[in-house]
Motif scaffolding. Structure first.
Motif, PDB file in Angstrom:
ATOM      1  N   SER A 110       4.330   3.245   7.604  1.00  0.00           N
ATOM      2  CA  SER A 110       3.849   1.877   7.393  1.00  0.00           C
ATOM      3  C   SER A 110       3.349   1.752   5.957  1.00  0.00           C
ATOM      4  O   SER A 110       2.490   2.516   5.525  1.00  0.00           O
ATOM      5  CB  SER A 110       2.711   1.560   8.364  1.00  0.00           C
ATOM      6  N   VAL A 111       3.891   0.775   5.232  1.00  0.00           N
ATOM      7  CA  VAL A 111       3.573   0.585   3.813  1.00  0.00           C
ATOM      8  C   VAL A 111       2.993  -0.810   3.620  1.00  0.00           C
ATOM      9  O   VAL A 111       3.565  -1.807   4.064  1.00  0.00           O
ATOM     10  CB  VAL A 111       4.825   0.754   2.931  1.00  0.00           C
ATOM     11  N   LEU A 112       1.855  -0.878   2.942  1.00  0.00           N
ATOM     12  CA  LEU A 112       1.136  -2.145   2.739  1.00  0.00           C
ATOM     13  C   LEU A 112       1.040  -2.487   1.259  1.00  0.00           C
ATOM     14  O   LEU A 112       0.774  -1.617   0.432  1.00  0.00           O
ATOM     15  CB  LEU A 112      -0.273  -2.031   3.318  1.00  0.00           C
ATOM     16  N   ASP A 113       1.234  -3.768   0.951  1.00  0.00           N
ATOM     17  CA  ASP A 113       0.877  -4.311  -0.362  1.00  0.00           C
ATOM     18  C   ASP A 113       0.016  -5.549  -0.121  1.00  0.00           C
ATOM     19  O   ASP A 113       0.527  -6.607   0.250  1.00  0.00           O
ATOM     20  CB  ASP A 113       2.115  -4.689  -1.173  1.00  0.00           C
ATOM     21  N   PRO A 114      -1.313  -5.451  -0.319  1.00  0.00           N
ATOM     22  CA  PRO A 114      -2.195  -6.592  -0.057  1.00  0.00           C
ATOM     23  C   PRO A 114      -2.219  -7.620  -1.172  1.00  0.00           C
ATOM     24  O   PRO A 114      -2.816  -8.672  -1.021  1.00  0.00           O
ATOM     25  CB  PRO A 114      -3.576  -5.929   0.102  1.00  0.00           C
TER      26      PRO A 114
END
Length: 446
Positions: free
Chosen positions: A82-86
């Motif tokens: 799971s990869v996040l960019d906020p």
């Protein structure tokens, strides 16, 4: 550079683990940030078109090669992670995460950015898109729509003929059923909105193009011609994305505020569920994202002109701070930053308040990233340092200190020169050009 190992899926042919391990060893041995060129680190990712990255212009986009370099490393994250960019902007990290076989999560305060990300990370049938395009053109020919939406200073930015044509084209698109196909047309229309305006195309923030000796402003444009050209280009981009596709899921939207990540309103993104965060947050004195996209926000009816300031105030890194807020110095709790900001405050209280508020709000965003990261997960932070009122403002050091306070350790520091003029921007005479980016690799220890 070590010879990268091959990877068996499209879009990501090599494993960059050996190179990252080499850089980490050099950093930990010397204690010095390693100077790199991300374009040279992943030469198989060519500069220019790649899948749907350039579906729509946007200021200060993250270099795709940066995201690719880390996503291709098997020691940083595995396939299916799971990869996040906020601070996703138009979804550079989300798109690269999907191409690498991982699950993408993204958040952004700008509704235009969210729309673009949704389209560029969705596999959309080109047959359906072309059918919708033909229907929209037929409606355009029959349309008599002449009432424009609430676009700020519309008469300043457009000739009457362009306004009339844009109104008719918008009406032709609006009739389509809501969904990915319609959104594809809306994003294409949004690109045309800027191209058909009187704004200088060389600048991200709208500034009216001026005539001078040797150059004349093109007053008459064919909106339909511009739309058709952009549509064909975007179809090619989507076709390439589809050609790289194995079994992609669209990106997962997790809110409009990096300080409050939510799967849906009132439902927080669960703690400890993200394996990797890659993000390039707003810089302290770099871009005016809402103003830069104000024409598209108006034409797409995403925001009324009277709401632009309110939307801007929701963004971290904003310039407008009420005077009553900085009647006294605002401390950030970051000792080195406060020493600089106290000096700036004596000269320019507003600029000090802007920078202080930026750091305070970024600390809250970093705390939220730390919350959703699993133990052992990593944060890749891309940030630039600049000058505030003649004082060096080391955002990379200040944010690094904030991360360490949260329980993260620094594994690697990299420096890359910025080639794109889109990032080499300053807000006013008290700021400076940002010419280098710092890339920090941090690990969540607890």
């Amino acid at each position: 550079m070590n010879t990268p190992a091959t990877i068996s899926y499209a879009g990501y042919p090599f494993d960059t683990r050996p190179e990252i391990e080499r850089l980490i060893e050099c950093y930990q041995r010397t204690g010095k940030a390693q100077e790199v060129s991300f374009r040279e680190l992943v030469p198989w990712v060519k500069v220019g078109e790649r899948a749907t990255h350039y579906l729509h212009s946007y200021p200060a986009k993250l270099l795709p090669q940066i995201a690719h370099f880390f996503l291709a490393a098997s020691n940083i994250s595995e396939k299916g992670a799971s990869v996040l960019d906020p601070f996703s902007g138009t979804g550079t990290v989300a798109l690269e995460a999907i191409l690498s076989g991982k699950s993408a999560f993204y958040a952004d305060a700008n509704p235009l950015a969210r729309l673009i990300t949704s389209v560029k990370t969705s596999v959309i049938s080109l047959d359906s898109v072309r059918e919708a395009y033909s229907r929209a053109l037929q409606r355009y020919k029959k349309s008599r729509s002449s009432t424009p939406p609430d676009v700020i200073n519309i008469a300043h930015w457009y000739e009457p003929q362009a306004i009339a044509q844009l109104c008719r084209l918008k009406a032709g698109i609006d009739t389509e059923i809501d969904g990915p196909v319609k959104d594809f047309l809306r994003v294409t229309f949004s690109s045309v909105v800027r191209k058909c305006s009187l704004a200088d195309p060389r600048l991200s923030v709208p500034v009216r193009l001026k005539e001078y000796s040797g150059r004349r402003v093109k007053r008459k444009v064919s909106v339909l011609e511009c739309f058709s050209e952009q549509f064909e280009a975007n179809c090619k981009r989507m076709a390439e994305y589809i050609s790289l596709e194995r079994k992609y899921d669209a990106g997962n939207f997790v809110g409009s505020d990096a300080r409050k990540l939510e799967l849906s309103p009132g439902t927080p993104l669960p703690s400890g569920t993200i394996d990797l965060v890659i993000t390039s947050p707003p810089y302290a004195g770099a871009q005016k994202y809402i103003r830069a996209t104000s024409l598209s926000l108006g034409w797409l009816e995403l925001v009324k002109s009277s709401q632009l300031r309110e939307l801007e105030d929701q963004n971290i890194g904003r310039e407008h701070i009420p005077k009553k807020i900085y009647e006294s110095f605002i401390g950030t709790g970051i000792a080195d930053a406060d020493l600089v900001l106290e000096s700036v405050y004596k000269e320019n209280p507003l600029r000090a308040a802007i920078a202080s508020t930026y750091l305070i709000e970024m600390k809250a965003a970093l705390q939220e990233m730390h919350r959703v990261l699993r133990v052992g997960g990593r944060l890749i932070l891309v940030i630039g340092n600049n000058i505030v009122c003649g004082k060096e403002f080391m955002s990379s050091e200040y944010l690094s200190a904030a991360c360490q306070e949260l329980g993260m350790s620094i594994e690697l520091k990299l420096i890359d020169s910025i080639k794109s003029r889109g990032l080499m921007t300053k807000r006013n005479k008290t700021a400076s050009l940002i010419t280098r980016e710092w890339v920090l690799v941090l690990r969540k220890d607890n």
